[in-house]
Write a protein that holds these residues in place. Structure first.
Motif, PDB file in Angstrom:
ATOM      1  N   PHE A 190       2.728   1.117 -14.090  1.00  0.00           N
ATOM      2  CA  PHE A 190       1.435   1.146 -14.772  1.00  0.00           C
ATOM      3  C   PHE A 190       0.369   1.748 -13.865  1.00  0.00           C
ATOM      4  CE2 PHE A 190       1.519  -2.853 -12.517  1.00  0.00           C
ATOM      5  CZ  PHE A 190       0.206  -3.159 -12.184  1.00  0.00           C
ATOM      6  N   TRP A 191      -0.570   2.415 -14.494  1.00  0.00           N
ATOM      7  CA  TRP A 191      -1.684   3.103 -13.830  1.00  0.00           C
ATOM      8  C   TRP A 191      -2.970   2.620 -14.483  1.00  0.00           C
ATOM      9  CZ3 TRP A 191      -1.864   7.853 -10.674  1.00  0.00           C
ATOM     10  CH2 TRP A 191      -3.132   8.436 -10.603  1.00  0.00           C
ATOM     11  N   ILE A 192      -3.847   2.000 -13.713  1.00  0.00           N
ATOM     12  CA  ILE A 192      -5.156   1.581 -14.217  1.00  0.00           C
ATOM     13  C   ILE A 192      -6.146   2.687 -13.898  1.00  0.00           C
ATOM     14  CG2 ILE A 192      -6.985  -0.158 -14.131  1.00  0.00           C
ATOM     15  CD1 ILE A 192      -4.860  -2.155 -13.150  1.00  0.00           C
ATOM     16  N   GLU A 193      -6.525   3.436 -14.902  1.00  0.00           N
ATOM     17  CA  GLU A 193      -7.493   4.509 -14.704  1.00  0.00           C
ATOM     18  C   GLU A 193      -8.887   3.945 -14.472  1.00  0.00           C
ATOM     19  OE1 GLU A 193      -9.132   8.397 -14.505  1.00  0.00           O
ATOM     20  OE2 GLU A 193      -7.090   7.616 -14.267  1.00  0.00           O
ATOM     21  N   GLN A 194      -9.251   2.953 -15.264  1.00  0.00           N
ATOM     22  CA  GLN A 194     -10.526   2.258 -15.066  1.00  0.00           C
ATOM     23  C   GLN A 194     -10.379   0.813 -15.506  1.00  0.00           C
ATOM     24  OE1 GLN A 194     -13.707   3.772 -17.518  1.00  0.00           O
ATOM     25  NE2 GLN A 194     -12.372   4.137 -19.258  1.00  0.00           N
ATOM     26  N   SER A 224      -5.831  -1.838  -7.279  1.00  0.00           N
ATOM     27  CA  SER A 224      -6.876  -0.820  -7.294  1.00  0.00           C
ATOM     28  C   SER A 224      -6.625   0.120  -8.466  1.00  0.00           C
ATOM     29  CB  SER A 224      -6.908  -0.053  -5.968  1.00  0.00           C
ATOM     30  OG  SER A 224      -5.664   0.570  -5.725  1.00  0.00           O
ATOM     31  N   THR A 225      -7.551   1.014  -8.706  1.00  0.00           N
ATOM     32  CA  THR A 225      -7.436   1.959  -9.803  1.00  0.00           C
ATOM     33  C   THR A 225      -6.857   3.290  -9.311  1.00  0.00           C
ATOM     34  OG1 THR A 225      -9.704   2.723  -9.477  1.00  0.00           O
ATOM     35  CG2 THR A 225      -9.370   0.917 -11.050  1.00  0.00           C
ATOM     36  N   LYS A 226      -6.420   4.100 -10.303  1.00  0.00           N
ATOM     37  CA  LYS A 226      -6.013   5.488 -10.082  1.00  0.00           C
ATOM     38  C   LYS A 226      -4.825   5.626  -9.125  1.00  0.00           C
ATOM     39  CE  LYS A 226     -10.715   7.152 -11.006  1.00  0.00           C
ATOM     40  NZ  LYS A 226     -10.441   7.464 -12.407  1.00  0.00           N
ATOM     41  N   ARG A 227      -3.791   4.822  -9.380  1.00  0.00           N
ATOM     42  CA  ARG A 227      -2.522   4.953  -8.670  1.00  0.00           C
ATOM     43  C   ARG A 227      -1.453   4.233  -9.490  1.00  0.00           C
ATOM     44  NH1 ARG A 227      -0.881   0.823  -4.129  1.00  0.00           N
ATOM     45  NH2 ARG A 227       0.959   1.090  -5.439  1.00  0.00           N
ATOM     46  N   GLU A 230      -8.730   1.243 -19.121  1.00  0.00           N
ATOM     47  CA  GLU A 230      -7.925   2.359 -19.615  1.00  0.00           C
ATOM     48  C   GLU A 230      -6.682   2.434 -18.746  1.00  0.00           C
ATOM     49  OE1 GLU A 230      -8.202   7.082 -20.880  1.00  0.00           O
ATOM     50  OE2 GLU A 230      -9.773   6.186 -19.638  1.00  0.00           O
ATOM     51  N   VAL A 231      -5.498   2.505 -19.359  1.00  0.00           N
ATOM     52  CA  VAL A 231      -4.243   2.283 -18.643  1.00  0.00           C
ATOM     53  C   VAL A 231      -3.181   3.254 -19.159  1.00  0.00           C
ATOM     54  CG1 VAL A 231      -2.448   0.564 -18.134  1.00  0.00           C
ATOM     55  CG2 VAL A 231      -4.835  -0.170 -18.381  1.00  0.00           C
ATOM     56  N   TRP A 232      -2.267   3.641 -18.286  1.00  0.00           N
ATOM     57  CA  TRP A 232      -1.026   4.321 -18.673  1.00  0.00           C
ATOM     58  C   TRP A 232       0.163   3.449 -18.271  1.00  0.00           C
ATOM     59  CZ3 TRP A 232      -5.284   7.283 -18.074  1.00  0.00           C
ATOM     60  CH2 TRP A 232      -5.451   8.403 -18.926  1.00  0.00           C
ATOM     61  N   VAL A 233       1.216   3.483 -19.077  1.00  0.00           N
ATOM     62  CA  VAL A 233       2.441   2.723 -18.846  1.00  0.00           C
ATOM     63  C   VAL A 233       3.619   3.692 -18.915  1.00  0.00           C
ATOM     64  CG1 VAL A 233       3.979   0.980 -19.843  1.00  0.00           C
ATOM     65  CG2 VAL A 233       1.521   0.534 -19.689  1.00  0.00           C
ATOM     66  N   ALA A 240       0.838  -1.196   0.000  1.00  0.00           N
ATOM     67  CA  ALA A 240       0.000   0.000   0.000  1.00  0.00           C
ATOM     68  C   ALA A 240       0.872   1.244   0.000  1.00  0.00           C
ATOM     69  CB  ALA A 240      -0.903  -0.002   1.235  1.00  0.00           C
ATOM     70  N   MET A 241       0.449   2.240  -0.779  1.00  0.00           N
ATOM     71  CA  MET A 241       1.214   3.476  -0.860  1.00  0.00           C
ATOM     72  C   MET A 241       0.283   4.617  -1.204  1.00  0.00           C
ATOM     73  SD  MET A 241       3.161   2.827  -4.502  1.00  0.00           S
ATOM     74  CE  MET A 241       3.889   4.456  -4.598  1.00  0.00           C
ATOM     75  N   ASP A 242       0.729   5.820  -0.928  1.00  0.00           N
ATOM     76  CA  ASP A 242      -0.052   7.010  -1.258  1.00  0.00           C
ATOM     77  C   ASP A 242      -0.088   7.169  -2.769  1.00  0.00           C
ATOM     78  OD1 ASP A 242      -1.116   9.488  -1.629  1.00  0.00           O
ATOM     79  OD2 ASP A 242       0.334  10.551  -0.380  1.00  0.00           O
ATOM     80  N   PRO A 243      -1.276   7.117  -3.408  1.00  0.00           N
ATOM     81  CA  PRO A 243      -1.321   7.211  -4.867  1.00  0.00           C
ATOM     82  C   PRO A 243      -0.878   8.555  -5.403  1.00  0.00           C
ATOM     83  CG  PRO A 243      -3.537   7.283  -3.947  1.00  0.00           C
ATOM     84  CD  PRO A 243      -2.605   6.924  -2.820  1.00  0.00           C
ATOM     85  N   THR A 244      -0.787   9.565  -4.545  1.00  0.00           N
ATOM     86  CA  THR A 244      -0.341  10.882  -5.015  1.00  0.00           C
ATOM     87  C   THR A 244       1.156  11.089  -4.810  1.00  0.00           C
ATOM     88  OG1 THR A 244      -0.776  11.949  -2.884  1.00  0.00           O
ATOM     89  CG2 THR A 244      -2.596  11.834  -4.453  1.00  0.00           C
TER      90      THR A 244
END
Length: 273
Positions: free
Chosen positions: A124-128, A194-197, A257-260, A32-36
């Motif tokens: 990687f970031w899973i937006e949705q 989880s998403t958005k991190r 929807e993903v960012w790499v 676990a980590m702060d997504p920001t």
């Protein structure tokens, strides 16, 4: 577009021939980590590379494809944008909404240098992710080491995961031979995403030793440690391409929807921080 994974239609448990692991503590809390939060760059500031290969996409103009001298795209809508970036960077590769099929970038520039045992890292970031609970499962892939030019043929060492009936999204090492003996792997349903991190995924593949190891956010998951050969499954003797992006083998009703970002390959472990 890759064909559906026939074996993946059955269950998320390791298939016949897969090595079994004893239950371990839930690693989700450990990672676990702060997504920001923005971690320190292990390879130096954005643009610096202390490894055999690095790609932070910072030199790519927004809205453009990754450097075509390095990367081959499977889809023309794979472009770099400045919506978010990992490790303090400003840009990342965007994998736009995807219901089924594959959207990958692939490179073979590192193959000769990395040899038969190598480490890799990707953020990687899973937006949705699919919102509905699947009838059986959704099976996705983030990256693969491919024996042949065609990633839908030959032996493929994948890092990905499953969404199953409960709707949770968890991590899996997947070994697809596209022939006999078929497909197998190791799963950890406790390693839930989880998403958005941003996540940092690391892998180690040793072809001669038939060994795979997986880390998430710097924590190795022993449930995903493959040491073979087992059940007739042997790793390829060589890798031809490294592939990064996203694939979904079933047909979701709502999209991924993903960012790499921050891809690196080396003969020593790369790390996240």
């Amino acid at each position: 577009m890759p064909p559906p994974d026939a074996d993946a239609q059955q269950s998320g448990m390791p298939e016949a021939g897969a090595p079994q692991s004893s239950p371990d503590a839930d690693l989700s809390d450990a990672i676990a980590m702060d997504p920001t939060a923005v971690p320190d760059a292990g390879g130096g500031p954005p643009g610096a590379c202390n490894h055999l290969f690095c790609e932070d996409f910072e030199a790519v103009a927004e809205g453009s494809p990754p450097d075509p001298a390095i990367w081959t795209r499977t889809s023309n809508d794979l472009v770099v944008d400045a919506v978010r970036g990992a490790l303090g960077s400003k840009k990342a590769l965007h994998i736009p909404p995807l219901l089924t099929g594959a959207k990958y970038i692939r490179e073979n520039k590192t193959i000769a240098a990395m040899g038969k045992s190598f480490y890799g890292r990707v953020f990687f970031w899973i937006e949705q992710q699919p919102l509905e609970k699947p009838a059986s499962l959704y099976h996705w892939t983030l990256l693969s080491a491919d024996e042949l030019v065609d990633y839908n043929a030959g032996k493929v060492l994948r890092l990905g995961g499953h969404i199953e009936g409960a709707g949770t999204n968890w991590v899996r090492f997947n070994f697809q031979t596209h022939g006999n003996p078929g497909e197998t792997g190791l799963s950890d349903p406790t390693l839930v995403l989880s998403t958005k991190r941003w996540y940092c995924a690391e892998f180690y593949y040793s072809l001669a030793d038939n060994e795979a190891r997986i880390w998430l956010d710097g924590v190795e998951d022993p449930k995903l440690h493959w040491k073979g050969p087992m059940g007739g499954y042997t790793f390829p003797t060589a890798v031809t391409w490294m592939t990064f992006g996203w694939a979904e083998y079933q047909a979701a009703r709502t999209p991924w929807e993903v960012w790499v970002d921050e891809i690196a390959i080396d003969t020593k472990q790369i790390g996240c921080n």
